[in-house]
Design a protein around this motif. Structure first.
Motif, mmCIF file in Angstrom:
data_model
loop_
_atom_site.group_PDB
_atom_site.id
_atom_site.type_symbol
_atom_site.label_atom_id
_atom_site.label_comp_id
_atom_site.label_asym_id
_atom_site.label_seq_id
_atom_site.Cartn_x
_atom_site.Cartn_y
_atom_site.Cartn_z
ATOM 1 N N ILE A 190 2.889 -11.767 2.470
ATOM 2 C CA ILE A 190 4.026 -12.839 2.728
ATOM 3 C C ILE A 190 2.843 -14.670 2.539
ATOM 4 N N SER A 191 1.702 -14.274 2.809
ATOM 5 C CA SER A 191 0.868 -15.065 2.325
ATOM 6 C C SER A 191 0.575 -15.310 0.961
ATOM 7 N N ALA A 192 0.782 -14.784 -0.198
ATOM 8 C CA ALA A 192 1.320 -15.481 -1.594
ATOM 9 C C ALA A 192 2.672 -16.394 -1.435
ATOM 10 N N ILE A 193 3.870 -15.482 -0.080
ATOM 11 C CA ILE A 193 4.764 -16.599 -0.910
ATOM 12 C C ILE A 193 4.457 -18.227 -0.115
ATOM 13 N N LEU A 194 3.925 -17.954 0.984
ATOM 14 C CA LEU A 194 3.507 -19.339 1.736
ATOM 15 C C LEU A 194 2.274 -20.196 1.302
ATOM 16 N N SER A 239 1.060 0.691 9.831
ATOM 17 C CA SER A 239 -0.027 -0.289 10.113
ATOM 18 C C SER A 239 -0.120 0.147 8.228
ATOM 19 N N ILE A 240 -0.313 0.114 7.747
ATOM 20 C CA ILE A 240 0.571 -0.282 5.799
ATOM 21 C C ILE A 240 1.309 -0.883 5.247
ATOM 22 N N ALA A 241 2.023 -0.209 5.729
ATOM 23 C CA ALA A 241 3.294 -1.254 5.748
ATOM 24 C C ALA A 241 3.045 -2.846 5.643
ATOM 25 N N LEU A 242 3.051 -3.080 7.138
ATOM 26 C CA LEU A 242 2.183 -4.612 7.403
ATOM 27 C C LEU A 242 1.160 -5.155 6.932
ATOM 28 N N MET A 243 0.402 -4.030 6.778
ATOM 29 C CA MET A 243 -1.366 -5.008 5.665
ATOM 30 C C MET A 243 -0.334 -4.876 4.320
ATOM 31 N N VAL A 269 -3.702 -14.264 6.510
ATOM 32 C CA VAL A 269 -4.630 -13.203 5.801
ATOM 33 C C VAL A 269 -5.222 -12.114 6.484
ATOM 34 N N GLY A 270 -5.474 -12.569 7.588
ATOM 35 C CA GLY A 270 -6.305 -11.710 8.261
ATOM 36 C C GLY A 270 -5.707 -10.340 8.533
ATOM 37 N N ILE A 271 -4.748 -9.783 8.362
ATOM 38 C CA ILE A 271 -3.873 -9.411 9.409
ATOM 39 C C ILE A 271 -4.398 -7.421 8.232
ATOM 40 N N PRO A 272 -4.522 -7.753 7.107
ATOM 41 C CA PRO A 272 -4.983 -6.682 6.267
ATOM 42 C C PRO A 272 -6.144 -5.314 7.514
#
Length: 312
Positions: free
Chosen positions: A236-240, A226-230, A179-182
């Motif tokens: 992914i956080s929502a799916i998990l 970077s924007i795509a991974l953000m 979750v801290g990645i963005p």
């Protein structure tokens, strides 16, 4: 010099990074584990704000000594006030206050270690090494092409993770790291933006920023990635189930993020120079993307806790 001058010297618009990550890690502890200690939150937040302000001052001092900031100001660009050049603070005062802030922040980390355990001290030491080594010899990460990446890692996933740990005592949960990645990647975009504006000055003094390492033409690919991974990290956080599915409304910010990074997507130094005031909105705009993301995440957590079906 007055208090206002010193507050400006801390580069307050950049401090939203520490605020966002600490608050997000604390919110995750409440949302996922029903843990929230307001006193620990205040101590953690104060420590990280002091740490980031300290790093800013130390970095400005060493960039002043190297001559890169003097050359940068002579070019006519300015993305934030420089404490020595613009605010007329003495170099000795700037470096002294910077180190004092870092020392206080580290002592706060030691205190939290006594409450939670060794991992907090390890994280505090890692953060101190990255912060001090960002500009200071012999490490000088920001002069070797990978300082921006380390700063993004520290101010995004690691701070979010550490803020979660001090609230919960749980070390193994990967949620705060993802979750801290963005926030970390948005910090990377900001640093790439400032590096693109300073490119000529950096070339002159031999400072290798990420922009110089990959080249201005290839910088756009780093920005797109970077924007795509953000936003992939949010999905992914929502799916998990680290974030509620309603947090996916944040994907509506993708066009705004692309617009803010627009000058960097040209792949042309002349375009970046001509649009330098526009590029400043990455870190100096009235509504930072990372603050909007933080608000969306926290509001979605509160809504999901009030009405649990929305948490899935």
């Amino acid at each position: 010099m007055g208090i206002k001058t010193w507050l400006m010297s801390f580069s307050p618009t950049t401090l939203t990074s520490a605020f966002s990550s600490v608050t997000l890690g604390t919110a995750l502890a409440w949302y996922l584990n029903d843990r929230f200690n307001p006193i620990i939150y205040v101590i953690t937040l104060a420590a990280l704000l002091l740490a980031q302000a300290g790093v800013n001052l130390v970095h400005d001092y060493y960039d002043y000594l190297s001559g890169v900031d003097i050359l940068y100001r002579a070019s006519g660009f300015s993305h934030r006030p420089h404490p020595i050049i613009d605010l007329k603070l003495s170099p000795r005062d700037v470096i002294t206050v910077g180190y004092v802030f870092l020392a206080i922040a580290f002592m706060a980390g030691v205190y939290l270690f006594t409450l939670v355990g060794l991992p907090v001290l390890i994280l505090a030491m890692a953060g101190l090494i990255i912060g001090v080594g960002y500009s200071i010899p012999p490490l000088k990460f920001h002069y070797r092409g990978y300082g921006e990446v380390l700063a993004a890692l520290a101010m995004g996933p690691l701070v979010t993770w550490g803020s979660y740990i001090v609230q919960t005592g749980i070390y193994a949960n990967p949620a705060p790291l993802i979750v801290g990645i963005p926030n970390g990647l948005f910090t990377l975009l900001i640093l790439i933006g400032s590096g693109a504006l300073e490119i000529d000055a950096c070339r002159t003094v031999g400072k290798i920023t990420l922009v110089l390492l990959v080249g201005i033409r290839n910088t756009r690919y780093v920005v797109y990635t970077s924007i795509a991974l953000m936003y992939l990290a949010i999905v992914i956080s929502a799916i998990l189930h680290y974030l509620p599915y309603i947090s996916l409304v944040s994907l509506l910010l993708i066009p705004r993020t692309l617009r803010l990074a627009g000058p960097l997507l040209s792949g042309d130094e002349n375009v970046v120079r001509s649009r330098w005031r526009e590029l400043r909105n990455l870190w100096a705009g009235p509504f930072s993307v990372r603050l909007i993301l933080l608000i969306i995440f926290i509001v979605s957590m509160i809504i999901a806790r009030i009405y649990p079906p929305l948490s899935i």
